[in-house]
Scaffold this motif. Structure first.
Motif, PDB file in Angstrom:
ATOM      1  N   UNK A 114       0.826  -1.200   0.000  1.00 29.87           N
ATOM      2  CA  UNK A 114       0.000   0.000   0.000  1.00 29.87           C
ATOM      3  C   UNK A 114       0.867   1.261   0.000  1.00 29.87           C
ATOM      4  N   UNK A 115       1.920   1.244   0.813  1.00 35.73           N
ATOM      5  CA  UNK A 115       2.840   2.384   0.882  1.00 35.73           C
ATOM      6  C   UNK A 115       3.498   2.603  -0.485  1.00 35.73           C
ATOM      7  N   UNK A 116       3.910   1.530  -1.137  1.00 37.71           N
ATOM      8  CA  UNK A 116       4.550   1.601  -2.453  1.00 37.71           C
ATOM      9  C   UNK A 116       3.585   2.180  -3.498  1.00 37.71           C
ATOM     10  N   UNK A 117       2.353   1.695  -3.500  1.00 37.06           N
ATOM     11  CA  UNK A 117       1.372   2.158  -4.482  1.00 37.06           C
ATOM     12  C   UNK A 117       0.960   3.615  -4.255  1.00 37.06           C
ATOM     13  N   UNK A 118       1.016   4.075  -3.021  1.00 39.90           N
ATOM     14  CA  UNK A 118       0.675   5.467  -2.740  1.00 39.90           C
ATOM     15  C   UNK A 118       1.800   6.431  -3.117  1.00 39.90           C
ATOM     16  N   UNK A 144      -6.463   6.380  -2.320  1.00 36.75           N
ATOM     17  CA  UNK A 144      -5.947   6.958  -1.083  1.00 36.75           C
ATOM     18  C   UNK A 144      -6.075   5.960   0.062  1.00 36.75           C
ATOM     19  N   UNK A 145      -5.390   6.305   1.154  1.00 41.05           N
ATOM     20  CA  UNK A 145      -5.469   5.501   2.377  1.00 41.05           C
ATOM     21  C   UNK A 145      -5.899   6.451   3.489  1.00 41.05           C
ATOM     22  N   UNK A 163     -11.601  -2.216   4.032  1.00 43.31           N
ATOM     23  CA  UNK A 163     -10.825  -2.237   5.278  1.00 43.31           C
ATOM     24  C   UNK A 163      -9.518  -2.995   5.023  1.00 43.31           C
ATOM     25  N   UNK A 164      -8.435  -2.475   5.546  1.00 46.65           N
ATOM     26  CA  UNK A 164      -7.114  -3.079   5.321  1.00 46.65           C
ATOM     27  C   UNK A 164      -7.050  -4.471   5.942  1.00 46.65           C
ATOM     28  N   UNK A 165      -7.742  -4.709   7.088  1.00 50.36           N
ATOM     29  CA  UNK A 165      -7.709  -6.023   7.734  1.00 50.36           C
ATOM     30  C   UNK A 165      -8.343  -7.098   6.865  1.00 50.36           C
ATOM     31  N   UNK A 166      -9.296  -6.726   6.011  1.00 48.19           N
ATOM     32  CA  UNK A 166      -9.969  -7.695   5.143  1.00 48.19           C
ATOM     33  C   UNK A 166      -9.109  -8.138   3.957  1.00 48.19           C
ATOM     34  N   UNK A 167      -8.087  -7.357   3.609  1.00 50.28           N
ATOM     35  CA  UNK A 167      -7.242  -7.678   2.446  1.00 50.28           C
ATOM     36  C   UNK A 167      -6.377  -8.915   2.719  1.00 50.28           C
ATOM     37  N   UNK A 168      -6.377  -9.833   1.788  1.00 46.83           N
ATOM     38  CA  UNK A 168      -5.488 -10.993   1.884  1.00 46.83           C
ATOM     39  C   UNK A 168      -4.249 -10.807   1.008  1.00 46.83           C
ATOM     40  N   UNK A 169      -4.447 -10.162  -0.145  1.00 49.34           N
ATOM     41  CA  UNK A 169      -3.310  -9.962  -1.063  1.00 49.34           C
ATOM     42  C   UNK A 169      -3.613  -8.801  -1.991  1.00 49.34           C
ATOM     43  N   UNK A 170      -2.540  -8.250  -2.561  1.00 48.58           N
ATOM     44  CA  UNK A 170      -2.651  -7.216  -3.586  1.00 48.58           C
ATOM     45  C   UNK A 170      -1.722  -7.620  -4.725  1.00 48.58           C
TER      46      UNK A 170
END
Length: 174
Positions: A114-118, A144-145, A163-170
């Motif tokens: 997420x940090x990289x993509x932002x 955005x985050x 929600x970030x907790x729901x993410x398993x992968x990007x």
């Protein structure tokens, strides 16, 4: 003696103009000053200066090499080049670069991804990604985050909040 007549030269144009050919003349006589000839004949030959070059030799023994190099006089120091100057400056400072190795996108954690993509520069188009949750996959671009949630603009044009907790992968889609 008669000079042989040469044949016509080939035409260079369809309608060849008549060019006047120049007459070539060779030099038939020369003159020189008699004083300069006499002066050069009476002059003694100038002694040649020995060169400071070292003849090629094959060294078989390191002792011979040391004795040979001691005998040769080294000329004055050559002028330093700009490259030598900067190398010397770089070695004297001994800067340490704090570079961190770059991970592959697949090896990053979700927070790092997420940090990289932002942090993608604005001059570069954003990466289209697939955000994988337990029950669905959302394809779009990270906008955005905000705290514990992210906003994703889907390819349909709608904005989804995840929600970030729901993410398993990007995954980045190519």
């Amino acid at each position: 003696m008669e000079e042989k007549q040469k044949g016509k030269s080939p035409l260079l144009y369809i309608d060849q103009p008549n060019f006047v050919k120049p007459d070539f003349s060779m030099q038939h006589s020369y003159s020189s000053h008699s004083n300069t000839i006499n002066k050069t004949e009476n002059k003694p030959p100038t002694p040649k200066k020995p060169k400071n070059s070292v003849p090629f030799q094959v060294q078989t023994n390191s002792e011979e090499h040391e004795s040979f190099t001691e005998k040769v006089e080294h000329p004055a120091e050559k002028p330093k080049s700009a490259a030598d100057y900067f190398r010397k400056q770089a070695n004297s400072g001994k800067r340490t670069w704090n570079l961190t190795p770059v991970k592959a996108f697949k090896e990053m954690s979700i927070a790092e991804k997420l940090q990289y993509l932002l942090q993608v520069p604005r001059a570069q188009p954003p990466f289209p990604c697939e955000f994988i949750k337990e029950d669905e996959r959302i394809r779009g671009i990270l906008e955005s985050k905000e705290g514990d949630t992210i906003r994703v603009k889907t390819f349909n044009g709608e904005v989804r909040t995840i929600a970030i907790e729901e993410l398993q992968a990007i995954r980045i889609i190519f």
